[in-house]
Design an enzyme around this catalytic site. Structure first.
Site, mmCIF file in Angstrom:
data_model
loop_
_atom_site.group_PDB
_atom_site.id
_atom_site.type_symbol
_atom_site.label_atom_id
_atom_site.label_comp_id
_atom_site.label_asym_id
_atom_site.label_seq_id
_atom_site.Cartn_x
_atom_site.Cartn_y
_atom_site.Cartn_z
ATOM 1 N N GLU A 164 -12.564 2.217 2.455
ATOM 2 C CA GLU A 164 -12.110 3.363 3.241
ATOM 3 C C GLU A 164 -12.608 4.677 2.675
ATOM 4 O O GLU A 164 -13.019 5.569 3.405
ATOM 5 C CB GLU A 164 -10.581 3.418 3.282
ATOM 6 N N HIS A 203 2.325 -2.120 5.111
ATOM 7 C CA HIS A 203 1.664 -2.012 6.393
ATOM 8 C C HIS A 203 2.539 -1.290 7.404
ATOM 9 O O HIS A 203 2.321 -1.386 8.597
ATOM 10 C CB HIS A 203 1.312 -3.407 6.933
#
Lengths: 389, 414
Positions: free
Chosen positions: B150, B219
C-alpha cells in the site's frame, strides 16, 4: 550559463593574455575524451566504458556550476548561523558531481526527484540563486513562495519533483512519475535519488518490485555518502553494496566524486531504463558538512577523514586539474571565475534579503485547488478564514 | 460478493422488515461466482453465526441460492425525500457497487488520464466488484493490479498525479491504507501547498471501511477519524447508489485529492438512478428527511439506522430532520447551520469512535458556530472506543443501534 558572457569572441584563441575581468576562455566544442577515475562495477549488466566524451565547454561549465553550487552551500551555512535560515538545512557540498554529471546526461523532460538535500539539484535543473535564497529565508520570491523551505524545492517546468522531507517517501513517488511517463509514452526517464540511509526503507523495495514488474523507466540512484546522519553505513546495512540490493534489477556502482563517471553512468542508465526497465545506480560520494546544520558532522567521523577526502577526491579540484591539464584556462582565470561566483552569490543573497515575507493571506492559499466544487465552506458559505492579529 | 445488510440490532426483530425482503426476481448471478474460498485477508461473504435468525435459513447454501437483495433502504414515512435521492422517471436500477463502477467507467471513458490501481482490481475484478470488467475494457495499463504494498502504490499514484494523471487508488479495505498514511498525509495532502501551487494531486483514494459483519477488529476500521486533520485533502462518504456514482465522478474530476469512504455493508443497496449524467457536489450535505424538532446528522451506514429510528420516532410523534453530511472534510456548515437554526437541537450519529472521530470535530464546529441557536447540548452517538470484537452480539453493541437513537432523541427533546 556564464560562458556565454565569457566567450564573446571567436574560437581559436586558446591563450589570451588579457588580465581583464571578463576574460576570454575557449568555447571550443571539439571533443575531449576523459577517462573516469575508477572503472564501473556492475551487477547483472555490462558496465559502460571508462572513456567519456566531453568538450572544453562542458569542462568549464562543470567547473563553473560546481563552484557556484559549492559557494551557494557555504553561503547557506553562514546564513544559517546568522539565523536567517531556520529549521533544517541539509547541505550538498562535496556531492556536487552527482548533480552536475546527471544534468549533463539528460534533458529537462527527464524527471528528477530527490530527498531533502535538494538545493544543488534545483540549481542544476535551472533554478536561480535568487529563488534558492529567497526560499531558504522564507521570502515571497522563493521557488515555493516561501511556504516550503529548504526541504521543499520544486520546479515543475524542468521536471524537478522535489524536495521531500520524509526519508524514502520520494522513491515511490519517483516510480509513479516513471509510470506516468510510460503511460503517456513520453520516452523520458525518472531519476529517483535517495541516500544510503533511505536504502533500508521497505517502500523502496516495494516500488522497485512494481517498477520491475511493469517495466517502468525508473532509475533509482543511491547517493551513498556513507553516513545516515550519525550512523555509518556498516552499522545500518547488512549489505552495503547498494547497487546489488535490487537483486533482480541490474545495478552500477559509480565514483560519485567524478562528474564524468556520473555522466557516463546516467547516460547508460537512461538508455537501459528506456529499453529494459529499472536500474539502480550507486554513487559513491561524500558530504563535508554534517547531515544538517544542527549536526556538527564530527562526532561520528574524524576530521582527518573529512580533510582526506577533500584533498584526494574533491570533485571541483578534479575538474580544476583537468581544466588546467587541457590548457583551457589558467589558475588565475579560474580564481577570477571563483571570485565572480562569490560576488554573484553575495548579490543574490542581498537581493533575497530585500525580498518581502509572504503576505498573511498566503497562509490559506494553495491548500486546495479552486475549481470543480472545491471551496471550503464556513457557516455562511464564505471561505474558511481566521483573522490574524 | 453478497454482503448481507442487516440494519437493525438483534433484538429489534420488528424493525428488520424493510431489510428482510428477499427479492427473488432479481438474482444477481455474478455475486455467486465470487463466493469462492479466498485468503484470510478477504471478507467472508455473510457470516452465518448465531445472531440473525430472522432470515429463516441458516444454511449457507440456501442463502447463496437466493442472495439477499436490499431494495431502496431509505424508507421514508413522509412524502418528502431530498431531490437528490429521488429516482427519476426514466432511470435504471442498480446496486451501489454497480453505481460506483458506472461512475468510474464513465470517467475513464471521458478522460484518458484516469487510471485505477489497487490490489486485484484488474483481472480479478475487484474484491467488491467495483472494478469488474474494467480491465477487459481498458487494458492492463489503465487498470493496474498492484502487489500488496500500500505504501508504495499509494506513493506511485501520488507521483503519477504530480505529472497530470488521475489515478483512482483502491485500498481493498480502508484499514490497509494505514500503511500508506505517510504518503497520504505528507505527499498527497501537502504537496500542493509546499510546492507553492506548482503541483496538483488529483487522486481519488477509495475503499470500503466501517464495521462489517464480524470481520474482526483489524478489518473494521473507520479511517475518517485518522485522516480528518490532514490539510489539503477532501473526504466524502457515500451512502446510496445515487450519491455513490455522483461522488465518484466528482471526486475524479476534482483537482484536489479526495478520499471516498465506502462502507462494506452498503455495497448491495439497490436504487434507481437517472440515466442522464449527473454529479454530486463534493462539499454539500444531503437532506434525507426534512423535519422540525431535531437535527440528526449522520453519514454512511448510520444513515440507515437513523432513518429506521426516524420511523419509530414519527410513530411516537416526533419530527426529526435527518441530514446525511456526506462531506466529512470540509463540513457543509451552511446546510447544517440552517438546520440547527430551525430545530435548535442536534444529535450526531456516526460510526467513528467516540474519541477523536468525525462526530467530535462536528460537535466542536457546531458549538463554535451555532452556539446561540442551540437549546440543548449537542449530543453525539458514536461507536465505543474498543477494537471491534468478533462475536456478533458484541459487535452489534459497538455501533450505534436505532433504539439508542430513539432514546437519545427523546432525551434531547424533553
Amino acid at each position: 550559463m556564464a560562458l556565454s558572457r565569457l566567450s564573446s569572441r571567436s574560437n581559436g584563441i586558446a591563450r589570451p593574455f588579457s588580465a581583464a575581468f571578463n576574460r576570454f576562455i575557449s568555447t571550443d566544442t571539439t571533443p575531449i575524451t576523459i577517462e573516469t577515475s575508477l572503472p564501473f562495477t556492475a551487477h547483472l549488466c555490462d558496465p559502460p566504458s571508462r572513456s567519456v566524451e566531453s568538450s572544453s565547454q562542458e569542462l568549464l561549465d562543470f567547473f563553473r556550476t560546481m563552484a557556484l553550487m559549492r559557494r551557494m552551500e557555504i553561503a547557506a551555512d553562514s546564513l544559517y548561523k546568522a539565523k536567517l535560515i531556520r529549521g533544517f538545512c541539509h547541505l550538498y557540498d562535496g556531492q556536487e558531481a552527482v548533480a552536475i554529471g546527471m544534468e549533463a546526461a539528460i534533458t529537462k523532460k527527464d524527471a528528477i526527484i530527490t530527498a531533502y538535500r535538494d538545493h544543488c539539484i534545483f540549481l542544476g535543473r535551472g533554478g536561480s540563486l535568487h529563488e534558492v535564497f529567497s526560499e531558504l529565508m522564507g521570502r515571497q520570491a522563493g521557488c515555493s513562495k516561501g511556504k516550503g523551505g529548504s526541504m521543499h524545492f520544486y520546479k515543475k517546468d524542468s521536471s524537478f519533483y522535489g524536495g521531500h522531507g520524509i526519508v524514502g517517501a520520494q522513491v515511490p513517488l519517483g516510480c509513479g512519475i516513471a509510470f506516468a511517463q510510460k503511460y503517456n509514452k513520453e520516452e523520458a526517464v525518472t531519476f529517483a535519488l535517495y541516500g544510503d540511509g533511505a536504502a533500508n526503507q521497505g517502500q523502496l523495495f516495494e516500488a522497485l518490485n512494481i517498477s520491475a514488474l511493469w517495466d517502468l523507466p525508473a532509475i533509482l540512484v543511491c547517493e551513498n555518502n556513507h553516513y545516515g546522519m550519525g550512523t555509518a553505513e556498516w552499522r545500518a546495512a547488512k549489505s552495503p553494496s547498494y547497487y546489488k540490493r535490487g537483486d533482480y534489477v541490474p545495478g552500477l556502482k559509480v565514483d560519485g566524486m567524478d562528474a564524468f563517471a556520473v555522466k557516463q553512468a546516467c547516460k547508460f542508465a537512461k538508455d537501459h531504463a528506456l529499453e529494459k526497465g529499472p536500474i539502480i545506480l550507486e554513487m559513491d560520494t561524500y558530504r563535508y558538512h554534517g547531515h544538517s546544520m544542527s549536526d556538527p558532522g564530527s562526532t561520528y567521523r574524524t576530521r582527518d577523514e573529512i580533510s582526506g577526502v577533500r584533498q584526494e577526491r574533491d570533485p571541483i579540484e578534479r575538474i580544476k586539474k583537468l581544466v588546467l591539464s587541457h590548457d583551457l584556462a589558467t589558475e588565475k582565470e579560474l580564481k577570477d571565475m571563483e571570485k565572480e561566483i562569490r560576488k554573484e552569490v553575495d548579490d543574490a543573497i542581498a537581493k533575497a534579503k530585500d525580498c518581502p515575507m509572504p503576505e498573511p493571506s498566503e497562509l490559506f492559499t494553495n491548500v486546495y485547488v479552486k475549481g470543480f466544487g472545491t471551496e471550503s465552506f464556513g457557516p455562511d458559505r464564505k471561505e474558511v478564514k481566521a483573522a490574524l492579529p | 460478493m453478497s454482503a448481507i445488510l442487516q440494519g437493525a440490532g438483534a433484538g429489534a426483530a420488528a424493525a428488520l422488515s424493510p431489510f428482510n425482503s428477499i427479492d427473488s426476481n432479481k438474482l444477481v448471478a455474478h455475486s455467486r461466482s465470487s463466493l469462492s474460498v479466498r485468503s484470510k485477508r478477504y471478507i467472508v461473504a455473510g457470516s452465518d453465526e448465531g445472531t440473525n435468525k430472522s432470515f429463516g435459513s441458516s444454511s449457507l447454501i440456501a442463502r447463496r441460492s437466493q442472495p439477499l437483495m436490499i431494495p431502496n433502504a431509505v424508507a421514508a414515512t413522509k412524502a418528502d425525500t431530498a431531490s437528490s435521492s429521488t429516482p427519476s422517471k426514466s432511470g435504471h436500477e442498480l446496486l451501489l457497487f454497480e453505481a460506483l463502477q458506472e461512475g468510474l467507467e464513465e470517467e475513464m471513458d471521458r478522460d484518458p488520464h484516469v487510471c485505477v490501481m489497487g490490489e486485484d482490481v484488474g483481472h480479478y475484478g475487484g474484491s467488491y466488484k467495483v472494478t469488474k470488467g474494467l480491465a477487459d475494457k481498458f487494458g492492463d495499463l489503465r487498470v493496474l493490479d498492484t502487489p500488496i504494498c500500500e505504501n508504495a502504490f499509494t506513493g506511485m499514484g501520488i507521483g503519477a498525479a504530480m505529472t497530470g494523471l488521475r489515478p483512482v487508488i483502491e485500498g481493498m479495505n480502508m484499514g490497509f491504507l494505514l500503511l500508506a498514511f505517510n504518503q497520504i498525509s505528507n505527499n498527497c495532502g501537502m504537496l500542493h501547498y509546499t510546492s507553492g501551487g506548482q503541483f496538483t494531486i488529483p487522486v481519488v483514494i477509495r475503499g470500503p471501511g466501517g464495521v462489517g459483519r464480524q470481520l474482526g477488529a483489524e478489518h473494521s476500521q473507520r479511517l475518517e477519524s485518522y485522516f480528518q486533520s490532514i490539510p489539503g485533502i477532501q473526504m466524502v462518504a457515500c451512502s446510496t447508489p445515487y450519491n455513490a456514482k455522483g461522488l465518484m465522478k466528482a471526486a475524479i474530476r476534482s483537482e484536489n485529492p479526495v478520499i471516498l469512504f465506502e462502507h462494506v455493508l452498503l455495497y448491495n443497496l439497490k436504487e434507481s438512478i437517472p440515466d442522464e449524467e449527473y454529479i454530486c457536489n463534493l462539499e454539500e450535505a444531503e437532506m434525507v428527511r426534512p423535519g422540525e424538532h431535531i437535527t440528526i446528522l449522520t453519514y454512511s451506514r448510520m444513515r440507515y439506522h437513523a432513518m429506521q429510528a426516524a420511523k419509530t420516532l414519527v410513530n411516537k410523534g416526533y419530527d426529526p430532520e435527518v441530514i446525511d453530511i456526506r462531506s466529512l472534510k470540509p463540513f457543509d456548515l451552511h446546510t447544517i447551520g440552517n438546520s440547527v437554526k430551525k430545530t435548535h437541537r442536534v444529535l450526531i450519529v456516526e460510526e467513528c469512535m467516540r474519541t477523536g472521530g468525525i462526530g467530535a470535530s462536528l460537535t466542536a464546529a457546531i458549538n463554535e458556530n451555532f452556539h446561540d441557536y442551540l437549546d440543548a447540548p449537542v449530543m453525539c452517538l458514536s461507536s465505543q472506543d474498543v477494537p471491534t470484537p468478533y462475536a456478533g452480539t458484541l459487535e452489534e453493541w459497538t455501533v450505534v443501534q436505532p433504539a439508542q437513537i430513539v432514546t437519545a432523541v427523546e432525551q434531547l427533546c424533553q
